[in-house]
Design a protein around this motif. Structure first.
Motif, PDB file in Angstrom:
ATOM      1  N   ILE A  64      10.937  83.112  35.579  1.00 15.70           N
ATOM      2  CA  ILE A  64       9.482  82.958  35.573  1.00 15.70           C
ATOM      3  C   ILE A  64       8.886  83.220  36.955  1.00 15.70           C
ATOM      4  O   ILE A  64       7.875  83.920  37.089  1.00 15.70           O
ATOM      5  N   ASN A  89       8.045  80.818  25.389  1.00 16.90           N
ATOM      6  CA  ASN A  89       8.335  79.800  26.385  1.00 16.90           C
ATOM      7  C   ASN A  89       7.014  79.210  26.894  1.00 16.90           C
ATOM      8  O   ASN A  89       6.252  79.874  27.596  1.00 16.90           O
ATOM      9  N   ASP A  91       6.441  76.940  29.083  1.00 13.82           N
ATOM     10  CA  ASP A  91       6.375  76.802  30.542  1.00 13.82           C
ATOM     11  C   ASP A  91       5.947  78.117  31.203  1.00 13.82           C
ATOM     12  O   ASP A  91       5.221  78.109  32.203  1.00 13.82           O
ATOM     13  N   GLN A  94       2.265  78.543  30.565  1.00 12.22           N
ATOM     14  CA  GLN A  94       1.558  77.607  31.440  1.00 12.22           C
ATOM     15  C   GLN A  94       1.491  78.133  32.872  1.00 12.22           C
ATOM     16  O   GLN A  94       0.452  78.045  33.538  1.00 12.22           O
ATOM     17  N   ALA A  95       2.612  78.704  33.334  1.00 13.61           N
ATOM     18  CA  ALA A  95       2.652  79.247  34.697  1.00 13.61           C
ATOM     19  C   ALA A  95       1.671  80.406  34.847  1.00 13.61           C
ATOM     20  O   ALA A  95       0.998  80.541  35.876  1.00 13.61           O
ATOM     21  N   ASP A  98      -1.798  78.895  34.965  1.00 14.02           N
ATOM     22  CA  ASP A  98      -2.019  78.183  36.228  1.00 14.02           C
ATOM     23  C   ASP A  98      -2.345  79.134  37.382  1.00 14.02           C
ATOM     24  O   ASP A  98      -3.014  78.740  38.341  1.00 14.02           O
ATOM     25  N   SER A 108      -0.466  77.860  26.059  1.00 14.47           N
ATOM     26  CA  SER A 108       0.793  77.134  26.271  1.00 14.47           C
ATOM     27  C   SER A 108       0.847  75.888  25.401  1.00 14.47           C
ATOM     28  O   SER A 108       1.931  75.514  24.921  1.00 14.47           O
ATOM     29  N   ASP A 109      -0.285  75.239  25.175  1.00 10.26           N
ATOM     30  CA  ASP A 109      -0.310  74.047  24.323  1.00 10.26           C
ATOM     31  C   ASP A 109       0.097  74.381  22.898  1.00 10.26           C
ATOM     32  O   ASP A 109       0.858  73.639  22.260  1.00 10.26           O
ATOM     33  N   ARG A 112       3.843  75.196  22.749  1.00  4.38           N
ATOM     34  CA  ARG A 112       4.641  73.973  22.880  1.00  4.38           C
ATOM     35  C   ARG A 112       4.639  73.160  21.583  1.00  4.38           C
ATOM     36  O   ARG A 112       5.685  72.707  21.113  1.00  4.38           O
TER      37      ARG A 112
END
Length: 350
Positions: A64, A89, A91, A94-95, A98, A108-109, A112
């Protein structure tokens, strides 16, 4: 909003497919590759490329940090994950978020929550989507009582599972303890998560998946189904649309259930809702929060370019059509070729 430049965090056919979609929309592209893939077609097709490092996936396509760094270095404004590797993935998504970049896929939510089979099943039940009979929580010390209530045969299934890993069919109570132990160990080794759920085992059901698509404004549609019952080692071999197993009345019911699933998941972009179908009833199996390998089958029977639609909606455009605008045209079929080693128990072979 516009996509100034798209980095494709993948390789092979899907990377080429996304690059072609970007080219048709005049969006510059960035390919990433390992040292071993420097001469691969996707690298040559892209406007520019960045070498991630050694061919080991953990040092390249699954890293990542390196992929985010490549996006920043190339000044890409968005990342398309393709399928496989980091595409589901949470994460990674999310990355990307971000860093202020656009992840061309669901949030990302959503990734997940839909990646957790227990949470996904609970969400579907809340939305009124039919689910496989079973225990809605995690199994623990009372597994034998739960299995007896469900009725044998039952299926022990990993919460974070996929591809048939962390799954065991149990025909009677004498097999339950061993099956749970084996599934738990396999799940831990494969996914780093040993949580399990217990469901009624359906013998030889049809496996039918529905293509969904959502924009960023709460508009959700389905693009009909793909029949994928012919599988080997839980991997699909034949994909066909429309499914010969259902009629138009059932097709509408499954399509509506898939759209309801998209709504409860706060979905956006391309995804697939998988169902098991048996004796005139269908049940939610899982949601794949990405573009699938088989997306071309749907493109052939609807005339809709899913990759370009991904790019346009990721850039903030609304879906250009409603459900009533979409129609099936003819039929389409896709066959996968699997390489196996017959001298070594037919294990998968590159």
């Amino acid at each position: 909003m516009t996509l100034k430049k798209v980095l494709i965090a993948n390789r092979g056919e899907i990377a080429c497919r996304v690059i072609r979609g970007c080219q048709e929309l005049e969006i510059p592209t960035v390919a990433v590759c390992s040292d071993a893939d420097l001469d691969s077609p996707h690298v040559k097709l892209a406007d520019e490329h960045i070498v991630l490092g050694p061919p080991t996936p953990s040092e390249s396509y699954l890293n990542i940090g390196k992929i985010i760094a490549a996006a920043k270095k190339s000044k890409a404004s968005a990342i398309h994950p393709g399928y496989g590797f980091l595409s589901e993935n949470a994460d990674f998504a999310q990355a990307v978020e971000d860093e202020g970049l656009i992840f061309i896929g669901p949030t990302s939510d959503t990734i997940r929550s839909m990646g957790d089979k227990a949470a996904a099943k609970a969400a579907m039940q809340k939305a009124g989507v039919p689910t496989i009979p079973g225990f809605s929580g995690l199994i623990g010390d009372v597994a034998e009582d739960i299995a007896a209530d469900i009725g044998y045969p039952v299926l022990v299934k990993a919460v974070a599972g996929g591809g048939g890993k962390g799954m065991r069919v149990v025909h009677d109570s004498s097999e339950l303890e061993t099956a749970i132990s084996a599934a738990r160990n396999e799940a831990q080794n494969s996914f780093g998560d040993d949580r399990l759920i217990l469901e009624k085992y359906l013998k030889n059901p049809k496996h039918i998946e529905v293509q969904i698509f959502s924009d960023n404004y709460g508009n959700n549609i389905h693009l009909f189904e793909r029949e994928c019952s012919i599988q080997r080692r839980h991997q699909k071999i034949i994909e066909e649309s429309p499914s010969p197993a259902i009629d138009d009345k059932m097709r509408k019911k499954m399509g509506k259930a898939a759209v309801d699933a998209a709504k409860v998941a706060n979905y956006r972009n391309a995804g697939t809702v998988e169902f098991l179908y048996q004796s005139g009833k269908f049940y939610f199996l899982e949601m794949n929060t990405r573009l699938q390998v088989e997306h071309g089958v749907t493109e052939m029977v609807t005339g809709i370019d899913l990759v370009k639609l991904q790019l346009k909606t990721a850039a903030g455009e609304k879906l250009p059509f409603t459900q009533s605008d979409i129609a099936l045209r003819g039929s389409s079929i896709q066959c996968r070729i699997y390489a196996e080693d017959p001298s070594n128990g037919f294990i998968p072979s590159p």
